[in-house]
Design a protein around this motif. Structure first.
Motif, mmCIF file in Angstrom:
data_model
loop_
_atom_site.group_PDB
_atom_site.id
_atom_site.type_symbol
_atom_site.label_atom_id
_atom_site.label_comp_id
_atom_site.label_asym_id
_atom_site.label_seq_id
_atom_site.Cartn_x
_atom_site.Cartn_y
_atom_site.Cartn_z
ATOM 1 N N PRO A 5 0.831 -1.197 0.000
ATOM 2 C CA PRO A 5 0.000 0.000 0.000
ATOM 3 C C PRO A 5 0.870 1.253 0.000
ATOM 4 C CG PRO A 5 0.060 -0.960 2.202
ATOM 5 C CD PRO A 5 0.813 -1.899 1.293
ATOM 6 N N THR A 6 0.579 2.138 -0.930
ATOM 7 C CA THR A 6 1.314 3.400 -1.022
ATOM 8 C C THR A 6 0.473 4.403 -1.804
ATOM 9 O OG1 THR A 6 3.175 4.502 -2.129
ATOM 10 C CG2 THR A 6 2.605 2.319 -2.943
ATOM 11 N N PRO A 7 0.489 5.691 -1.387
ATOM 12 C CA PRO A 7 -0.279 6.679 -2.155
ATOM 13 C C PRO A 7 0.233 6.818 -3.584
ATOM 14 C CG PRO A 7 1.059 7.753 -0.451
ATOM 15 C CD PRO A 7 1.168 6.278 -0.229
ATOM 16 N N GLY B 63 -2.765 2.190 -4.184
ATOM 17 C CA GLY B 63 -3.248 3.318 -3.389
ATOM 18 C C GLY B 63 -4.758 3.264 -3.300
ATOM 19 N N ILE B 64 -5.345 3.767 -2.204
ATOM 20 C CA ILE B 64 -6.807 3.676 -2.051
ATOM 21 C C ILE B 64 -7.513 5.005 -2.285
ATOM 22 C CG2 ILE B 64 -6.673 1.658 -0.533
ATOM 23 C CD1 ILE B 64 -7.525 3.655 1.773
ATOM 24 N N GLY B 65 -6.794 6.039 -2.685
ATOM 25 C CA GLY B 65 -7.477 7.303 -2.960
ATOM 26 C C GLY B 65 -6.478 8.434 -2.987
ATOM 27 N N TYR C 68 -5.329 11.010 -1.320
ATOM 28 C CA TYR C 68 -5.060 11.670 -0.044
ATOM 29 C C TYR C 68 -3.926 10.882 0.576
ATOM 30 C CZ TYR C 68 -8.287 7.869 0.582
ATOM 31 O OH TYR C 68 -8.903 6.653 0.461
ATOM 32 N N VAL C 69 -3.277 11.445 1.590
ATOM 33 C CA VAL C 69 -2.114 10.764 2.169
ATOM 34 C C VAL C 69 -2.422 10.301 3.593
ATOM 35 C CG1 VAL C 69 0.322 10.982 2.781
ATOM 36 C CG2 VAL C 69 -0.548 12.085 0.710
ATOM 37 N N LEU C 70 -2.237 9.020 3.839
ATOM 38 C CA LEU C 70 -2.401 8.432 5.172
ATOM 39 C C LEU C 70 -1.035 8.382 5.849
ATOM 40 C CD1 LEU C 70 -4.591 5.446 3.959
ATOM 41 C CD2 LEU C 70 -5.432 7.481 5.150
ATOM 42 N N GLY D 124 0.259 5.826 7.190
ATOM 43 C CA GLY D 124 0.900 4.546 6.931
ATOM 44 C C GLY D 124 -0.050 3.648 6.168
ATOM 45 N N GLY D 125 0.441 2.493 5.741
ATOM 46 C CA GLY D 125 -0.367 1.599 4.922
ATOM 47 C C GLY D 125 -1.394 0.789 5.703
HETATM 48 CL CL1 6GU Z 1 -2.214 2.700 0.335
HETATM 49 N N1 6GU Z 1 -0.970 4.430 1.879
HETATM 50 C C1 6GU Z 1 -0.788 5.670 2.370
HETATM 51 N N2 6GU Z 1 0.156 5.858 3.288
HETATM 52 N N3 6GU Z 1 -1.507 6.713 1.999
HETATM 53 C C2 6GU Z 1 -2.452 6.490 1.091
HETATM 54 C C3 6GU Z 1 -2.701 5.238 0.546
HETATM 55 C C4 6GU Z 1 -1.926 4.218 0.964
HETATM 56 N N4 6GU Z 1 -3.699 5.347 -0.339
HETATM 57 C C5 6GU Z 1 -4.063 6.612 -0.324
HETATM 58 N N5 6GU Z 1 -3.307 7.307 0.522
#
Ligand code: 6GU
Length: 248
Positions: A88-90, A137-139, A141-143, A145-146
């Motif tokens: 998982p990564t943005p 990535g799920i969208g 925006y920045v999370l 962590g994964g």
């Molecule tokens: Cl998968 N990881 C992180 N750190 N941020 C995200 C994401 C994943 N998908 C969207 N933003």
């Protein structure tokens, strides 16, 4: 289906013990193993990160613990089932319902949860020499962590694993489900009582006219898609629309 999740916060995945996926695990449909990345460190401080080459802010996850973790879970020369690695990564490819359906058919997935500015790129590079790797990535925006992204992906995938949902039909009308509704959002739903706080359920749903109900539901789905997802509406295939659709 077997799922291995590697993270420096294994406690993050406690929610996978409850609700639909918790039940699926207890029924043996999904076999989840959560691992603490620090198990594969060897220094006194169990270090997993270091400063980035080239400079810049934040920290990067060191390749060594990740390499050892992946070697332990999926030994390089292992013959039988090869896992698919999800990172998982943005910066990854957008996660979609189609990807969820594809992953639901896999026997074994490994999730590598990065924190900080990400994992040293050589980890994915080397893993690709012996397994399929998807950066996802799920969208937009920045999370931090994964971990929360993996919870999202595992829930979307897990409910598509055969036997997990009570009623197998309940996935076919989902928003984004493959087929006729692929680019339509689901419309509103109602249950009893027929009148609540002076608001009546749309009469047509009580009519027993299944053709008219299907038509009404399609109208509602079209309206909602135009209102909430103009990007999807703009991509409608004109060949998939009839005259009544065009009036909606
Ligand atoms: Cl998968 N990881 C992180 N750190 N941020 C995200 C994401 C994943 N998908 C969207 N933003």
């Amino acid at each position: 289906m077997r799922l291995d999740i590697i993270s420096i916060f294994p406690g993050y995945f406690a929610p996978l013990e409850i609700s639909l996926l918790g039940k699926a695990r207890r029924r043996g449909l999904i076999d989840v193993h959560v691992h603490d990345l620090r198990e594969w460190t060897h220094d006194r401080h169990r270090t997993v990160d270091d400063t980035p080459y080239g400079g810049g802010p934040g920290m990067v996850m060191k390749p060594d613990p990740w390499g050892e973790a992946l070697d332990t879970l999926a030994p390089p020369a292992s013959p039988d089932v090869v896992p698919r690695l999800i990172v998982p990564t943005p910066s990854g490819r957008p996660f979609t319902q189609a990807m969820a359906a594809e992953l639901a058919a896999e026997p074994w997935l490994i999730f590598a949860c990065g924190r900080y500015e990400g994992i040293d790129a050589r980890v994915v590079e080397e893993a690709r020499t012996r397994m399929r790797v998807d950066e996802v990535g799920i969208g937009d925006y920045v999370l931090a962590g994964g971990e929360s992204a993996v919870l999202v992906i595992v829930e979307a995938v897990g409910r598509l694993v055969p036997g997990v949902l009570g009623n197998a039909d309940s996935v076919v009308d989902d928003s984004f489900a493959p087929g006729a509704m692929e680019t339509l959002l689901e419309g509103p739903v109602y249950t009893k009582p027929p009148v609540w706080r002076d608001r009546a359920v749309p009469e047509i749903l009580l009519s027993g006219d299944h053709g008219a109900i299907a038509r009404w539901r399609r109208d509602q789905a079209l309206r909602r898609t135009v209102a909430n997802r103009p990007d999807l509406a703009a991509a409608f295939d004109p060949a998939q629309l009839d005259d009544r659709d065009r009036r909606v």
